[in-house]
Design an enzyme around this catalytic site. Sequence first.
Site, PDB file in Angstrom:
ATOM      1  N   ASP A  13       0.561  -1.453  -0.046  1.00  0.00           N
ATOM      2  CA  ASP A  13       0.230   0.013   0.107  1.00  0.00           C
ATOM      3  C   ASP A  13       0.269   1.199  -0.363  1.00  0.00           C
ATOM      4  OD1 ASP A  13      -2.746  -1.807  -0.072  1.00  0.00           O
ATOM      5  OD2 ASP A  13      -2.486  -1.422   2.858  1.00  0.00           O
ATOM      6  N   LYS A  16       2.042   2.241  -4.893  1.00  0.00           N
ATOM      7  CA  LYS A  16       2.524   1.218  -6.152  1.00  0.00           C
ATOM      8  C   LYS A  16       1.785   1.511  -7.091  1.00  0.00           C
ATOM      9  CE  LYS A  16       2.220  -2.651  -4.687  1.00  0.00           C
ATOM     10  NZ  LYS A  16       2.062  -2.032  -2.803  1.00  0.00           N
ATOM     11  N   ALA A  39      -3.992  -7.875  -3.909  1.00  0.00           N
ATOM     12  CA  ALA A  39      -4.246  -6.632  -3.629  1.00  0.00           C
ATOM     13  C   ALA A  39      -4.387  -5.332  -3.511  1.00  0.00           C
ATOM     14  CB  ALA A  39      -2.890  -6.287  -5.372  1.00  0.00           C
ATOM     15  N   GLY A  40      -4.164  -4.242  -3.955  1.00  0.00           N
ATOM     16  CA  GLY A  40      -5.935  -3.277  -4.365  1.00  0.00           C
ATOM     17  C   GLY A  40      -4.811  -2.040  -4.800  1.00  0.00           C
ATOM     18  N   HIS A  41      -4.275  -1.652  -5.964  1.00  0.00           N
ATOM     19  CA  HIS A  41      -3.610  -0.426  -6.556  1.00  0.00           C
ATOM     20  C   HIS A  41      -4.699   0.545  -6.652  1.00  0.00           C
ATOM     21  CE1 HIS A  41      -0.409  -3.478  -7.011  1.00  0.00           C
ATOM     22  NE2 HIS A  41      -0.437  -3.773  -6.148  1.00  0.00           N
ATOM     23  N   THR A 130      -5.244 -11.668   3.643  1.00  0.00           N
ATOM     24  CA  THR A 130      -7.080 -10.566   2.771  1.00  0.00           C
ATOM     25  C   THR A 130      -7.675 -12.006   2.553  1.00  0.00           C
ATOM     26  OG1 THR A 130      -6.048 -11.928   0.776  1.00  0.00           O
ATOM     27  CG2 THR A 130      -5.457  -8.666   1.470  1.00  0.00           C
ATOM     28  N   GLN A 225       1.432  -6.164  -2.865  1.00  0.00           N
ATOM     29  CA  GLN A 225       2.305  -6.254  -1.837  1.00  0.00           C
ATOM     30  C   GLN A 225       3.561  -5.526  -2.035  1.00  0.00           C
ATOM     31  OE1 GLN A 225       1.016  -9.611  -3.208  1.00  0.00           O
ATOM     32  NE2 GLN A 225      -0.559  -8.335  -2.889  1.00  0.00           N
ATOM     33  N   ALA A 300      -7.558  -1.046   0.719  1.00  0.00           N
ATOM     34  CA  ALA A 300      -8.501  -0.721  -1.071  1.00  0.00           C
ATOM     35  C   ALA A 300      -8.606  -2.086  -0.627  1.00  0.00           C
ATOM     36  CB  ALA A 300      -7.369  -0.300  -2.001  1.00  0.00           C
TER      37      ALA A 300
HETATM   38  P1  GDP Z   1      -0.397   0.017  -3.798  1.00  0.00           P
HETATM   39  O1  GDP Z   1      -1.452  -1.061  -3.126  1.00  0.00           O
HETATM   40  O2  GDP Z   1       0.623   0.493  -3.223  1.00  0.00           O
HETATM   41  O3  GDP Z   1      -1.028   0.813  -5.083  1.00  0.00           O
HETATM   42  O4  GDP Z   1      -0.997   1.393  -2.772  1.00  0.00           O
HETATM   43  P2  GDP Z   1      -2.871   1.698  -1.770  1.00  0.00           P
HETATM   44  O5  GDP Z   1      -3.505   2.782  -3.341  1.00  0.00           O
HETATM   45  O6  GDP Z   1      -3.158   0.132  -1.283  1.00  0.00           O
HETATM   46  O7  GDP Z   1      -2.813   2.459  -1.566  1.00  0.00           O
HETATM   47  C1  GDP Z   1      -2.333   3.920  -1.372  1.00  0.00           C
HETATM   48  C2  GDP Z   1      -3.120   4.847  -0.761  1.00  0.00           C
HETATM   49  O8  GDP Z   1      -2.690   5.806  -0.674  1.00  0.00           O
HETATM   50  C3  GDP Z   1      -3.932   5.115  -2.215  1.00  0.00           C
HETATM   51  O9  GDP Z   1      -5.842   5.720  -1.827  1.00  0.00           O
HETATM   52  C4  GDP Z   1      -3.463   6.433  -3.281  1.00  0.00           C
HETATM   53  O10 GDP Z   1      -4.569   7.534  -3.617  1.00  0.00           O
HETATM   54  C5  GDP Z   1      -2.956   7.863  -1.945  1.00  0.00           C
HETATM   55  N1  GDP Z   1      -1.698   8.147  -2.669  1.00  0.00           N
HETATM   56  C6  GDP Z   1      -0.990   7.923  -2.993  1.00  0.00           C
HETATM   57  N2  GDP Z   1      -0.148   8.541  -3.352  1.00  0.00           N
HETATM   58  C7  GDP Z   1      -0.389   9.862  -2.538  1.00  0.00           C
HETATM   59  C8  GDP Z   1      -0.004  11.343  -1.761  1.00  0.00           C
HETATM   60  O11 GDP Z   1       0.993  11.475  -2.865  1.00  0.00           O
HETATM   61  N3  GDP Z   1      -0.765  11.474  -0.624  1.00  0.00           N
HETATM   62  C9  GDP Z   1      -1.840  11.140  -0.684  1.00  0.00           C
HETATM   63  N4  GDP Z   1      -2.399  12.049   0.398  1.00  0.00           N
HETATM   64  N5  GDP Z   1      -2.821   9.747  -0.575  1.00  0.00           N
HETATM   65  C10 GDP Z   1      -1.562   9.654  -2.110  1.00  0.00           C
HETATM   66  P1  IMO Z   2      -1.210  -4.184  -1.948  1.00  0.00           P
HETATM   67  O1  IMO Z   2      -0.531  -4.651  -3.346  1.00  0.00           O
HETATM   68  C1  IMO Z   2      -0.668  -5.017   1.798  1.00  0.00           C
HETATM   69  C2  IMO Z   2      -1.213  -9.014   3.752  1.00  0.00           C
HETATM   70  C3  IMO Z   2      -2.312  -8.869   4.502  1.00  0.00           C
HETATM   71  C4  IMO Z   2      -1.943  -9.745   5.177  1.00  0.00           C
HETATM   72  C5  IMO Z   2      -0.398 -10.995   4.678  1.00  0.00           C
HETATM   73  C6  IMO Z   2      -1.250 -12.222   3.936  1.00  0.00           C
HETATM   74  O2  IMO Z   2      -2.644  -3.880  -1.717  1.00  0.00           O
HETATM   75  O3  IMO Z   2       0.001  -3.951  -1.193  1.00  0.00           O
HETATM   76  P2  IMO Z   2      -2.447 -13.031   1.515  1.00  0.00           P
HETATM   77  O4  IMO Z   2      -3.884 -12.473   1.965  1.00  0.00           O
HETATM   78  O5  IMO Z   2      -1.772 -12.352   0.998  1.00  0.00           O
HETATM   79  O6  IMO Z   2      -2.425 -14.127   2.002  1.00  0.00           O
HETATM   80  O7  IMO Z   2      -2.026 -12.212   3.021  1.00  0.00           O
HETATM   81  O8  IMO Z   2      -0.088 -10.042   3.551  1.00  0.00           O
HETATM   82  N1  IMO Z   2      -1.215  -7.838   2.234  1.00  0.00           N
HETATM   83  C7  IMO Z   2      -1.402  -7.133   1.880  1.00  0.00           C
HETATM   84  N2  IMO Z   2      -1.177  -5.813   2.672  1.00  0.00           N
HETATM   85  N3  IMO Z   2      -0.950  -4.518   1.065  1.00  0.00           N
HETATM   86  C8  IMO Z   2      -0.717  -5.913   0.002  1.00  0.00           C
HETATM   87  O9  IMO Z   2      -1.438  -5.701  -1.594  1.00  0.00           O
HETATM   88  C9  IMO Z   2      -1.494  -6.832   0.278  1.00  0.00           C
HETATM   89  N4  IMO Z   2      -1.677  -8.169   0.429  1.00  0.00           N
HETATM   90  C10 IMO Z   2      -1.364  -9.144   1.042  1.00  0.00           C
HETATM   91  O10 IMO Z   2      -2.778  -7.769   4.974  1.00  0.00           O
HETATM   92  O11 IMO Z   2      -0.837  -9.023   6.787  1.00  0.00           O
HETATM   93 MG    MG Z   3      -2.766  -1.508  -1.386  1.00  0.00          MG
END
Ligand code: GDP
Ligand code: IMO
Ligand code: MG
Length: 426
Positions: A13, A16, A39-41, A130, A225, A300
């Site tokens: 998170d 990415k 994942a949740g991007h 998850t 991740q 996410a």
């Molecule tokens: P990922 O899994 O690495 O793609 O990240 P996630 O999408 O799960 O979580 C990142 C969160 O931070 C999302 O809600 C993005 O919209 C938000 N985000 C990303 N970059 C920034 C930033 O520079 N500032 C703020 N405030 N939010 C950001």
């Molecule tokens: P993105 O790509 C944050 C964490 C879960 C748990 C551990 C194992 O959005 O960054 P799993 O379901 O993979 O067997 O769970 O990994 N986890 C994540 N935490 N971001 C993720 O993906 C994750 N994908 C798995 O919360 O602790």
């Molecule tokens: Mg994420």
Amino acid sequence: MANTVIIGAQWGDEGKGKIVDMLSAQCGAVVRFQGGNNAGHTIRVHDEQTILHLIPSGILHKDTLCLIGNGVVLDPYVFLEEIDRLAERGIDVSPVRLAVSKKAHLILSYHKQIDKAREAKLVGQKIGTTGRGIGPCYEDKIARVGLRAGDLTNPALLREKIRHALLEKNTLLHELYKLDPINPDTVTGDLLALAPRLTPYLTDVEARIEEISAAGKDILFEGAQGMHLDIDHGTYPFVTSSNTVSGNAATGSGVPPSFFTRIVSVSKAYTTRVGSGPFPTELLDDAGTYLREKGHEYGATTGRARRCGWLDTVILRAGVRVNGFTDIVMTKLDVLQNLPVLRICVAYEYGGKRCDRIPQEEGALADVRPVYEEMPGFEDGIAGCTSFEQLPDTVQTYIQRVEELVGVKISIISVGPERKQTIVRQ
Ligand code: GDP
Ligand code: IMO
Ligand code: MG
């Protein structure tokens, strides 16, 4: 650009999705190479938010091909649902733009049931998965009883593999977890009903990568991740079930390691973690709550509250060694606004001694005490800054100090969730 791998530097998170979306404007293709819909991007463009779980984060750029590599575990239902949601918004998700490796393993209903049942049964040692069936699907891959996307074109093979897999799974589900056994014919029938929609997406990912590369275009490899959730190098057993490090970008998509010229670490300006496991700089006080609320730190994928803490440069340095990071993208700097002091963890105290590395014994990371450096906070909003020089002095100092401590340049700074709220340093 260059053939680039994007890796989360922390526990996922890191932002990415935002960075892959931004960089994919200059690429011929984006490849997911591991993980699945755990994942949740998130991508935000003009206030419109897109959350992707399986489809690569290049999908909003109409000329970018999106590939799902052999290293991914694919839930066919989630994949089709995600396609439908994007199509409703007028985004082209046809097989011309989106394709899946025939070698990617499929997540089936029994993987999800086992994942959830196992977590429910664990007392005190929950991983906090998850619940998406990721671990059980990778287990089957390694045990050589998995189903692969390419099997969808061979009903007889599919039927036999499901029957065989369920002999063992049903014993587990019924005897240990006290759940109803699963009928192999139902699983097979459901899957075969989806097959006509899925099979047009099947491809030879290696060949597609070769074609794009031969046309002189660069390719982006999108990690899911984060480094410290890696099955080998993360905080085992509180990890995910795949290798999340840059080396797996090669294995998980079918290119040689020499293919990559840039390996980018994405790190938040602080640290978060969802699920269980050690987290040395975790803040259980008001500062932690402040980061969670200002940073909207809610998952996410599962909506769970993320644990928040200060930036930890010990874990960032560990990432440099294993991944070979060429540069760092630092995200969410705007979230640090209005904190009276900023702390950076520079080392740990462990067993009465200072240490600069993560101790490798299982569980030891839970026993370290972070050693912090402090600097004053900043009050001015930075979400509108478009250059490094516009950032307040404290923020510049913070960035420079992290570069010194980690030994890698911070090349991109993100100051808000919008695609445009990004500073690329020259
Ligand atoms: P990922 O899994 O690495 O793609 O990240 P996630 O999408 O799960 O979580 C990142 C969160 O931070 C999302 O809600 C993005 O919209 C938000 N985000 C990303 N970059 C920034 C930033 O520079 N500032 C703020 N405030 N939010 C950001
Ligand atoms: P993105 O790509 C944050 C964490 C879960 C748990 C551990 C194992 O959005 O960054 P799993 O379901 O993979 O067997 O769970 O990994 N986890 C994540 N935490 N971001 C993720 O993906 C994750 N994908 C798995 O919360 O602790
Ligand atoms: Mg994420």
